[in-house]
Design a protein around this motif. Structure first.
Motif, PDB file in Angstrom:
ATOM      1  N   MET A 230       0.799  -1.213   0.000  1.00  5.37           N
ATOM      2  CA  MET A 230       0.000   0.000   0.000  1.00  5.37           C
ATOM      3  C   MET A 230       0.836   1.269   0.000  1.00  5.37           C
ATOM      4  O   MET A 230       0.374   2.318  -0.395  1.00  5.37           O
ATOM      5  CB  MET A 230      -0.913  -0.005   1.234  1.00  5.37           C
ATOM      6  N   GLU A 231       2.080   1.171   0.462  1.00  2.00           N
ATOM      7  CA  GLU A 231       2.924   2.351   0.603  1.00  2.00           C
ATOM      8  C   GLU A 231       4.342   2.006   0.190  1.00  2.00           C
ATOM      9  O   GLU A 231       4.864   0.975   0.571  1.00  2.00           O
ATOM     10  CB  GLU A 231       2.897   2.838   2.053  1.00  2.00           C
ATOM     11  N   LYS A 232       4.951   2.880  -0.613  1.00  3.86           N
ATOM     12  CA  LYS A 232       6.339   2.696  -1.003  1.00  3.86           C
ATOM     13  C   LYS A 232       7.137   3.926  -0.595  1.00  3.86           C
ATOM     14  O   LYS A 232       6.678   5.063  -0.772  1.00  3.86           O
ATOM     15  CB  LYS A 232       6.479   2.488  -2.510  1.00  3.86           C
ATOM     16  N   VAL A 233       8.314   3.700  -0.030  1.00  9.79           N
ATOM     17  CA  VAL A 233       9.168   4.787   0.440  1.00  9.79           C
ATOM     18  C   VAL A 233      10.520   4.684  -0.267  1.00  9.79           C
ATOM     19  O   VAL A 233      11.140   3.617  -0.268  1.00  9.79           O
ATOM     20  CB  VAL A 233       9.360   4.732   1.968  1.00  9.79           C
ATOM     21  N   PHE A 234      10.972   5.788  -0.860  1.00 10.21           N
ATOM     22  CA  PHE A 234      12.242   5.833  -1.581  1.00 10.21           C
ATOM     23  C   PHE A 234      13.112   6.944  -1.007  1.00 10.21           C
ATOM     24  O   PHE A 234      12.615   8.043  -0.742  1.00 10.21           O
ATOM     25  CB  PHE A 234      12.013   6.085  -3.069  1.00 10.21           C
TER      26      PHE A 234
ATOM     27  N   GLU B  21      -0.238  20.100  -0.568  1.00  9.02           N
ATOM     28  CA  GLU B  21       0.595  20.904   0.328  1.00  9.02           C
ATOM     29  C   GLU B  21       1.805  21.416  -0.441  1.00  9.02           C
ATOM     30  O   GLU B  21       2.388  20.702  -1.254  1.00  9.02           O
ATOM     31  CB  GLU B  21       1.094  20.086   1.518  1.00  9.02           C
ATOM     32  N   VAL B  22       2.196  22.660  -0.157  1.00  8.98           N
ATOM     33  CA  VAL B  22       3.380  23.248  -0.777  1.00  8.98           C
ATOM     34  C   VAL B  22       4.149  24.029   0.285  1.00  8.98           C
ATOM     35  O   VAL B  22       3.612  24.951   0.890  1.00  8.98           O
ATOM     36  CB  VAL B  22       3.022  24.206  -1.936  1.00  8.98           C
ATOM     37  N   ASP B  23       5.408  23.643   0.512  1.00  7.84           N
ATOM     38  CA  ASP B  23       6.281  24.344   1.446  1.00  7.84           C
ATOM     39  C   ASP B  23       7.688  24.389   0.858  1.00  7.84           C
ATOM     40  O   ASP B  23       8.575  23.644   1.253  1.00  7.84           O
ATOM     41  CB  ASP B  23       6.300  23.634   2.804  1.00  7.84           C
ATOM     42  N   PRO B  24       7.897  25.258  -0.167  1.00  4.74           N
ATOM     43  CA  PRO B  24       9.195  25.277  -0.847  1.00  4.74           C
ATOM     44  C   PRO B  24      10.307  25.813   0.068  1.00  4.74           C
ATOM     45  O   PRO B  24      10.057  26.735   0.849  1.00  4.74           O
ATOM     46  CB  PRO B  24       8.949  26.214  -2.032  1.00  4.74           C
ATOM     47  N   PRO B  25      11.518  25.267   0.000  1.00  2.00           N
ATOM     48  CA  PRO B  25      11.888  24.119  -0.837  1.00  2.00           C
ATOM     49  C   PRO B  25      11.998  22.837  -0.017  1.00  2.00           C
ATOM     50  O   PRO B  25      12.971  22.088  -0.159  1.00  2.00           O
ATOM     51  CB  PRO B  25      13.263  24.550  -1.345  1.00  2.00           C
ATOM     52  N   ARG B  26      11.034  22.561   0.841  1.00  2.00           N
ATOM     53  CA  ARG B  26      11.159  21.436   1.763  1.00  2.00           C
ATOM     54  C   ARG B  26      10.139  20.315   1.552  1.00  2.00           C
ATOM     55  O   ARG B  26      10.474  19.144   1.715  1.00  2.00           O
ATOM     56  CB  ARG B  26      11.054  21.933   3.220  1.00  2.00           C
ATOM     57  N   ARG B  27       8.898  20.651   1.198  1.00  2.00           N
ATOM     58  CA  ARG B  27       7.858  19.615   1.191  1.00  2.00           C
ATOM     59  C   ARG B  27       6.811  19.919   0.124  1.00  2.00           C
ATOM     60  O   ARG B  27       6.337  21.046   0.000  1.00  2.00           O
ATOM     61  CB  ARG B  27       7.204  19.533   2.575  1.00  2.00           C
TER      62      ARG B  27
ATOM     63  N   ILE C 128      12.371  17.226   1.318  1.00  4.47           N
ATOM     64  CA  ILE C 128      13.759  17.596   1.080  1.00  4.47           C
ATOM     65  C   ILE C 128      14.378  18.054   2.390  1.00  4.47           C
ATOM     66  O   ILE C 128      13.840  18.937   3.066  1.00  4.47           O
ATOM     67  CB  ILE C 128      13.856  18.723   0.033  1.00  4.47           C
ATOM     68  N   GLU C 129      15.521  17.463   2.738  1.00  5.27           N
ATOM     69  CA  GLU C 129      16.230  17.826   3.959  1.00  5.27           C
ATOM     70  C   GLU C 129      17.699  18.087   3.626  1.00  5.27           C
ATOM     71  O   GLU C 129      18.386  17.205   3.121  1.00  5.27           O
ATOM     72  CB  GLU C 129      16.132  16.697   4.982  1.00  5.27           C
ATOM     73  N   PRO C 130      18.200  19.320   3.886  1.00 10.18           N
ATOM     74  CA  PRO C 130      19.620  19.576   3.614  1.00 10.18           C
ATOM     75  C   PRO C 130      20.504  18.796   4.577  1.00 10.18           C
ATOM     76  O   PRO C 130      20.236  18.734   5.777  1.00 10.18           O
ATOM     77  CB  PRO C 130      19.744  21.092   3.828  1.00 10.18           C
ATOM     78  N   VAL C 131      21.564  18.197   4.047  1.00 11.00           N
ATOM     79  CA  VAL C 131      22.540  17.456   4.839  1.00 11.00           C
ATOM     80  C   VAL C 131      23.925  17.840   4.327  1.00 11.00           C
ATOM     81  O   VAL C 131      24.364  17.345   3.286  1.00 11.00           O
ATOM     82  CB  VAL C 131      22.334  15.927   4.728  1.00 11.00           C
ATOM     83  N   GLY C 132      24.610  18.733   5.036  1.00 13.05           N
ATOM     84  CA  GLY C 132      25.914  19.196   4.580  1.00 13.05           C
ATOM     85  C   GLY C 132      25.789  19.888   3.241  1.00 13.05           C
ATOM     86  O   GLY C 132      24.980  20.794   3.058  1.00 13.05           O
ATOM     87  N   ASP C 133      26.606  19.434   2.267  1.00 10.80           N
ATOM     88  CA  ASP C 133      26.544  20.032   0.926  1.00 10.80           C
ATOM     89  C   ASP C 133      25.585  19.284   0.016  1.00 10.80           C
ATOM     90  O   ASP C 133      25.586  19.476  -1.197  1.00 10.80           O
ATOM     91  CB  ASP C 133      27.935  20.069   0.293  1.00 10.80           C
ATOM     92  N   SER C 134      24.745  18.421   0.607  1.00 10.44           N
ATOM     93  CA  SER C 134      23.820  17.602  -0.170  1.00 10.44           C
ATOM     94  C   SER C 134      22.398  17.736   0.370  1.00 10.44           C
ATOM     95  O   SER C 134      22.151  18.486   1.309  1.00 10.44           O
ATOM     96  CB  SER C 134      24.257  16.131  -0.132  1.00 10.44           C
ATOM     97  N   CYS C 135      21.483  16.993  -0.254  1.00 12.07           N
ATOM     98  CA  CYS C 135      20.093  16.950   0.193  1.00 12.07           C
ATOM     99  C   CYS C 135      19.640  15.498   0.287  1.00 12.07           C
ATOM    100  O   CYS C 135      19.980  14.681  -0.573  1.00 12.07           O
ATOM    101  CB  CYS C 135      19.175  17.683  -0.781  1.00 12.07           C
ATOM    102  N   ARG C 136      18.884  15.208   1.316  1.00  9.51           N
ATOM    103  CA  ARG C 136      18.204  13.913   1.438  1.00  9.51           C
ATOM    104  C   ARG C 136      16.802  14.093   0.873  1.00  9.51           C
ATOM    105  O   ARG C 136      16.040  14.925   1.348  1.00  9.51           O
ATOM    106  CB  ARG C 136      18.138  13.468   2.889  1.00  9.51           C
ATOM    107  N   LEU C 137      16.496  13.332  -0.152  1.00  6.48           N
ATOM    108  CA  LEU C 137      15.161  13.375  -0.748  1.00  6.48           C
ATOM    109  C   LEU C 137      14.429  12.096  -0.366  1.00  6.48           C
ATOM    110  O   LEU C 137      14.887  10.996  -0.684  1.00  6.48           O
ATOM    111  CB  LEU C 137      15.247  13.504  -2.269  1.00  6.48           C
ATOM    112  N   LEU C 138      13.324  12.252   0.332  1.00 10.55           N
ATOM    113  CA  LEU C 138      12.484  11.116   0.717  1.00 10.55           C
ATOM    114  C   LEU C 138      11.182  11.225  -0.059  1.00 10.55           C
ATOM    115  O   LEU C 138      10.451  12.205   0.064  1.00 10.55           O
ATOM    116  CB  LEU C 138      12.209  11.134   2.223  1.00 10.55           C
TER     117      LEU C 138
ATOM    118  N   MET D  59      14.181   4.636 -11.114  1.00  5.97           N
ATOM    119  CA  MET D  59      14.838   5.147 -12.313  1.00  5.97           C
ATOM    120  C   MET D  59      14.729   6.670 -12.393  1.00  5.97           C
ATOM    121  O   MET D  59      15.672   7.362 -12.786  1.00  5.97           O
ATOM    122  CB  MET D  59      14.240   4.496 -13.553  1.00  5.97           C
ATOM    123  N   ILE D  60      13.565   7.206 -12.025  1.00  7.27           N
ATOM    124  CA  ILE D  60      13.371   8.659 -12.051  1.00  7.27           C
ATOM    125  C   ILE D  60      14.315   9.345 -11.065  1.00  7.27           C
ATOM    126  O   ILE D  60      14.984  10.334 -11.396  1.00  7.27           O
ATOM    127  CB  ILE D  60      11.904   9.009 -11.729  1.00  7.27           C
ATOM    128  N   LEU D  61      14.405   8.817  -9.843  1.00  3.90           N
ATOM    129  CA  LEU D  61      15.268   9.431  -8.832  1.00  3.90           C
ATOM    130  C   LEU D  61      16.737   9.285  -9.194  1.00  3.90           C
ATOM    131  O   LEU D  61      17.544  10.184  -8.934  1.00  3.90           O
ATOM    132  CB  LEU D  61      14.982   8.813  -7.465  1.00  3.90           C
TER     133      LEU D  61
END
Length: 250
Positions: free
Chosen positions: A103-107, A165-171, A196-206, A226-228
């Motif tokens: 029912m739910e997929k998390v990437f 919901e729109v909360d740029p640039p996070r959600r 989107i969560e900033p981590v150092g010089d990168s971002c964690r995209l969930l 493939m898209i990610l």
């Protein structure tokens, strides 16, 4: 990549991935019951899998659920396997498909970029074409605004939805209904959440794709790895992903 290979080298950790691929979204207690080791031992192995990005956890009430994340496996395929042995790539693709019946997929994926650039790549229609099988996603990206997905070779829209919901640039949260075939059209609307969560010089995209019917067509969410992977390649190198998998639906 090194963390992924180290995590997969241990047979217990591979067995844990097998359990999650058999039934995704399991709590620690359910996993512990299937292994002849202490609760601490299972937790230790799960922690290694989390650090490698192969397992993603989500809180659901008082429980902590564990989900198998196929994106690192997709990256192994894109950067290594497809160069040397297409049968191996086919095997990994088969593994991915077998995971997609819940029912739910998390990437989860980490991308070396800023939250602003990542947000723009997600919401800009022409940029989406570069890593989204040539499909553009068009919307004003305000709550209640419609979303339309199009392709130059398609005779009409390939999908539709509504911004929740729109909360740029996070959600960003929106509904999704696929229209490219009668089979997927009958599945109705599901929901996609980008975090989107900033981590150092990168971002964690969930990315979470939920509100899916049990046994829903894998066409609805089978393309996300493939898209990610294509999104990561584009933002980090400015190049298009050209592996066989990334071109499958282009």
């Amino acid at each position: 990549m090194d963390a992924v290979f180290r995590a997969l080298a241990d047979p217990t950790r591979r067995a844990l991935l097998d359990e999650l691929f058999r039934q995704d979204g399991q709590a620690l207690g359910a996993l512990e019951a299937r292994f002849a080791m202490s609760r601490f031992g299972v937790m230790k192995h799960l922690r290694v899998l989390e650090e490698a990005g192969l397992v993603v956890t989500r809180r659901r009430g008082r429980e902590k659920l564990h989900f198998l994340n196929p994106v690192p496996i997709r990256l192994v395929h894109d950067r290594w396997v497809s160069k040397y042995a297409e049968p191996w790539a086919a095997g990994l693709s088969d593994l991915k498909q077998r995971l997609e019946t819940v029912m739910e997929k998390v990437f989860e994926i980490y991308i070396r970029t800023t939250p602003e650039r990542l947000w723009e790549a997600i919401t800009d229609g022409e940029t989406r074409r570069k890593y989204n099988f040539g499909v553009a996603v068009e919307s004003e990206w305000t709550p209640g605004a419609p979303i339309t997905t199009t392709h130059p070779k398609a005779g009409g829209p390939l999908g539709e939805g509504e911004v929740l919901e729109v909360d740029p640039p996070r959600r960003l949260v929106h509904t999704m209904r696929a229209l490219w075939s009668d089979e997927v059209r009958d599945e109705g609307f599901s929901r996609v959440t980008w975090e989107i969560e900033p981590v150092g010089d990168s971002c964690r995209l969930l990315l979470t794709h939920d509100r899916l019917r049990e046994g829903a067509s894998a066409e609805l969410y089978g393309g996300w790895p493939m898209i990610l992977s294509g999104l990561k390649t584009w933002l980090e190198t400015g190049e298009l992903l050209t592996t066989p998998g990334s071109l499958m639906y282009a």
